[in-house]
Design an enzyme around this catalytic site. Structure first.
Site, PDB file in Angstrom:
ATOM      1  N   GLU A   1       0.839  -1.203   0.000  1.00  0.00           N
ATOM      2  CA  GLU A   1       0.000   0.000   0.000  1.00  0.00           C
ATOM      3  C   GLU A   1       0.868   1.246   0.000  1.00  0.00           C
ATOM      4  OE1 GLU A   1      -2.946   2.574   2.917  1.00  0.00           O
ATOM      5  OE2 GLU A   1      -2.165   0.642   3.599  1.00  0.00           O
ATOM      6  N   HIS A   2       1.926   1.251   0.819  1.00  0.00           N
ATOM      7  CA  HIS A   2       2.811   2.408   0.889  1.00  0.00           C
ATOM      8  C   HIS A   2       3.564   2.630  -0.417  1.00  0.00           C
ATOM      9  CE1 HIS A   2       3.062   2.337   5.598  1.00  0.00           C
ATOM     10  NE2 HIS A   2       1.835   2.499   5.128  1.00  0.00           N
ATOM     11  N   ASP A   3       3.773   1.555  -1.178  1.00  0.00           N
ATOM     12  CA  ASP A   3       4.439   1.687  -2.473  1.00  0.00           C
ATOM     13  C   ASP A   3       3.515   2.343  -3.497  1.00  0.00           C
ATOM     14  OD1 ASP A   3       5.899   1.375  -4.824  1.00  0.00           O
ATOM     15  OD2 ASP A   3       6.455  -0.686  -4.431  1.00  0.00           O
TER      16      ASP A   3
END
Length: 741
Positions: free
Chosen positions: A253-255
């Site tokens: 998700e952070h990517d």
């Protein structure tokens, strides 16, 4: 059970046909979605059917932009008063933790101001040209979206994101840090600091920016009321999956997405929407970007602490990709590609800060003779710490310290990069630092992509449905990889339900050594560098059971997120509020988009929800058409072996096909400027997260081959050096082998 499966069979077949038709290039024949899928651009039918709407002239457009600027300029007095009154986010408060998670970059703030002017200009155009012609807010916003910002003072600001790429950039063997120049004909597509994509037209009360209301025109129920009514704190473990699934979900998700909160327009000051003690501010202290969450007076947790307000600052505005007037869009600070931007950064400037510029290595620090992430020089700014003597780490994403397992994952992959770079430097002594760094980045990113698509995604999406669309994996320059607002703001956020409030720290024998409470470690990462803790956390990810994806959240994230030691925030309430802020249409619109039957009554939800859940929904929402997307999506029963119900399965499937098919530099694409050789691809296909854990822990000797699954007779612990967990042979990257052929 069989009857339920039959009831879902046809809708799910529709979902698959829709997804496949899009990615097979036959979208024109799909009947489940009205084009354009992107949600950007005007509806020509609206324009045709309202020929009597006066033509908006260039002079009108420029006047509206001047008006928009005047609206923004008038904020100066309020913001000055807020500064004098010391109304800003204070360190040590839950608001500060939320600020770290949604920290805005300078580029996003700069673009956001001008994009906001375009939004305010659109509102004025609506007031002048649409109301007297009785166009609905939705139809009017579509109509105005046909007008370009060209020839207005905002043209240059919007066009900055449409940079032209040189032949050298287009033919580069390495992807750019910001994601630009990936598509040869649309250089900004997928780049950082561009808008999220829409699956459906945005739904705002006024057609432009005001959060939607209920069907009966009243306010939607408080996000916290919805959460507290539906969420149960007694969680249930998954029978087969480990916490590594939850952790990889957050890592990916952070990517792919990073939504940023606004700061004050005329300064770099932060915006606070509640008092430090969790109470409503006086109206004169409320910034226009505030959308605080009201907490019911009888809330089972917050009432005992006198909390009636949870701060929420609206997300930064983005220009629309076609540079037109129109409804509010939100910026994605991450690149829209699966490219490890959370590790390497999204700008060349950030990437340079994270490098040593020596033998291709990423910067690092050492403690107890072990390698860790570089440390922040201002830990009290970047973490929730009381002073600058505490440990706080740096990486490509501000969320690196958000909780210990995230920090551990970043640390493991930092070590993997430096391990690969060291081996490559030994194999290719003639390579300079830049070549070593870029080749390593390319290999490590490919490893991450392979793990995501071949280990993690089949478990999240379900093998049955994943296999049906797996063959549609060739690069297509016409596929837009941009992350959808529905995915980033709802579907992927539902995976927070997999988390456990207690993180077990395991010894090598897989007996619990100790455990830590998540609530005590948000943005406080020092535990990671304590002796034996990194390995213990890594073993914990691979050993501790995942929770079920359902309406059960541990109180560590439902009442103690970013805790000040007394109370914290509720992650589900914040996600609900963010969906409303972003103009996501209700759940029923998305389930219809994904091929499920139309819903007019609560009982119509019984095809995908239990009677108990439907009853709870009917107590908090006046109509099923009011249900927020994240609420309805997570309330659905799981579909087959997918972790999600049918609606989120649909949205997740769409996203990950686009993420792969629209990425020219995806590791399997043989038509990129410098593709991997067949021999190199065979090596990358050997990689598993188990191998990454084995190679980059401090002293990990054993790991099960499939770390996303619990240890069992069919997934037993193996010696890391036994050969049962394959290794990537980096000799395939020796210059003498002619890397690319």
């Amino acid at each position: 059970m069989k009857m339920m499966s039959r009831k879902l069979a046809m809708p799910l077949l529709g979902v698959l046909l829709w997804v496949i038709s899009i990615h097979a290039g036959t979208f024109e024949t799909a009947t489940l979605l009205p084009p354009p899928l992107t949600g950007f651009g005007p509806s020509k039918s609206i324009i045709r059917n309202h020929c009597d709407v006066p033509k908006i002239t260039e002079k009108d457009l420029n006047r509206s932009v001047s008006f928009g600027n005047s609206v923004i300029n008038r904020m100066l007095r309020l913001e000055t008063n807020l500064g004098w009154s010391d109304v800003h986010v204070k360190k040590g408060t839950p608001s500060y933790g939320q600020l770290i998670a949604s920290h805005p970059d300078e580029e996003a703030l700069k673009q956001g101001r001008d994009a906001l002017v375009a939004t305010k200009a659109t509102i004025q155009l609506m007031n002048i040209f649409c109301h007297k012609h009785h166009l609905s807010p939705t139809d009017c916003s579509k109509y105005i979206s046909s007008y370009s910002l060209a020839s207005t003072p905002l043209e240059s600001s919007c066009q900055k994101q449409h940079k032209s790429c040189s032949q050298e950039e287009l033919l580069s063997p390495y992807r750019s840090f910001d994601g630009s120049c990936n598509n040869e004909h649309d250089s900004p597509r997928g780049a950082a600091f561009t808008a999220y994509r829409r699956l459906l037209q945005a739904e705002y009360l006024d057609g432009i920016q005001e959060p939607r209301r209920a069907v009966n025109k009243k306010q939607l129920p408080s996000a916290r009321l919805v959460s507290s009514t539906l969420i149960k704190e007694t969680d249930e473990s998954h029978s087969d999956l480990t916490q590594a699934v939850a952790q990889w979900s957050e890592f990916i998700e952070h990517d792919l997405s990073h939504t940023a909160a606004n700061k004050m327009v005329h300064s770099d000051s932060t915006i606070e929407c509640c008092t430090s003690s969790g109470n409503h501010l006086s109206p004169r202290y409320i910034h226009p970007f505030c959308a605080p969450i009201s907490v019911p007076n009888d809330d089972r947790f917050y009432a005992q602490h006198g909390v009636d307000c949870m701060s929420y600052v609206r997300s930064i505005t983005a220009f629309r990709p076609d540079c037109t007037f129109g409804p509010l869009e939100q910026v994605n600070q991450a690149t829209h590609f699966l490219d490890f931007s959370q590790m390497y950064g999204t700008t060349g400037k950030k990437a340079a800060i994270l490098r040593t510029f020596d033998e291709g290595q990423l910067d690092f620090t050492t403690k107890h003779n072990k390698v860790f992430l570089p440390v922040s020089h201002h830990p009290s700014d970047d973490c929730q710490l009381s002073g600058d003597n505490s440990v706080c780490f740096l990486s490509g994403d501000s969320r690196v310290n958000i909780q210990p397992q995230v920090t551990a994952m970043h640390t493991v992959w930092l070590r993997e990069h430096n391990r690969v770079a060291k081996v490559l430097s030994e194999l290719n002594p003639a390579w300079d630092d830049e070549t070593l760094f870029q080749e390593t980045r390319k290999i490590v990113t490919a490893e991450m992509q392979h793990i995501t698509y071949h280990e993690w995604l089949p478990l999240v999406f379900g093998k049955h449905y994943f296999n049906k669309i797996q063959k549609y994996n060739n690069y297509d320059e016409n596929v837009n990889p941009s992350v959808s607002n529905a995915f980033a703001t709802a579907a992927v956020r539902a995976l927070n339900s997999l988390k456990d409030g207690k993180l077990n720290v395991y010894k090598e024998d897989r007996l619990v050594n100790t455990s830590i409470n998540l609530r005590n470690h948000f943005n406080k990462p020092s535990v990671v560098e304590e002796p034996d803790y990194l390995d213990g956390l890594v073993r914990g990810m691979a050993t501790q059971s995942s929770q079920q994806l359902d309406l059960k959240f541990p109180d560590d994230i439902s009442t103690h997120l970013f805790s000040n030691g007394i109370f914290g925030y509720d992650i589900f309430s914040l996600d609900i509020q963010r969906g409303r802020d972003h103009g996501l249409p209700p759940y029923t619109a998305y389930r219809a988009l994904c091929g499920l039957p139309e819903v007019t009554q609560f009982k119509d939800l019984s095809d995908v929800m239990s009677p108990e859940v439907i009853e709870s929904l009917s107590r908090v929402y006046n109509s099923p058409r009011d249900i927020d997307l994240i609420v309805g999506g997570i309330a659905e029963k799981q579909t087959g072996d997918s972790l999600f119900g049918p609606t989120f399965t649909c949205i997740v499937a769409d996203q990950f096909l686009r993420t792969r098919r629209g990425d020219r530099y995806f590791y399997t694409n043989e038509n990129q400027p410098a593709p991997f050789s067949i021999a190199q691809l065979r090596e990358i296909e050997k990689v598993t997260l188990a191998r990454i854990f084995c190679d980059n822990g401090d002293d990990i000797e054993m790991m099960q081959p499939e770390v996303f699954k619990r240890i069992s007779d069919s997934n037993r612990l193996m010696k890391c050096d036994s050969g049962e967990i394959p290794k990537v042979n980096l000799k395939m990257w020796m210059d003498s082998r002619r890397k690319y052929y």
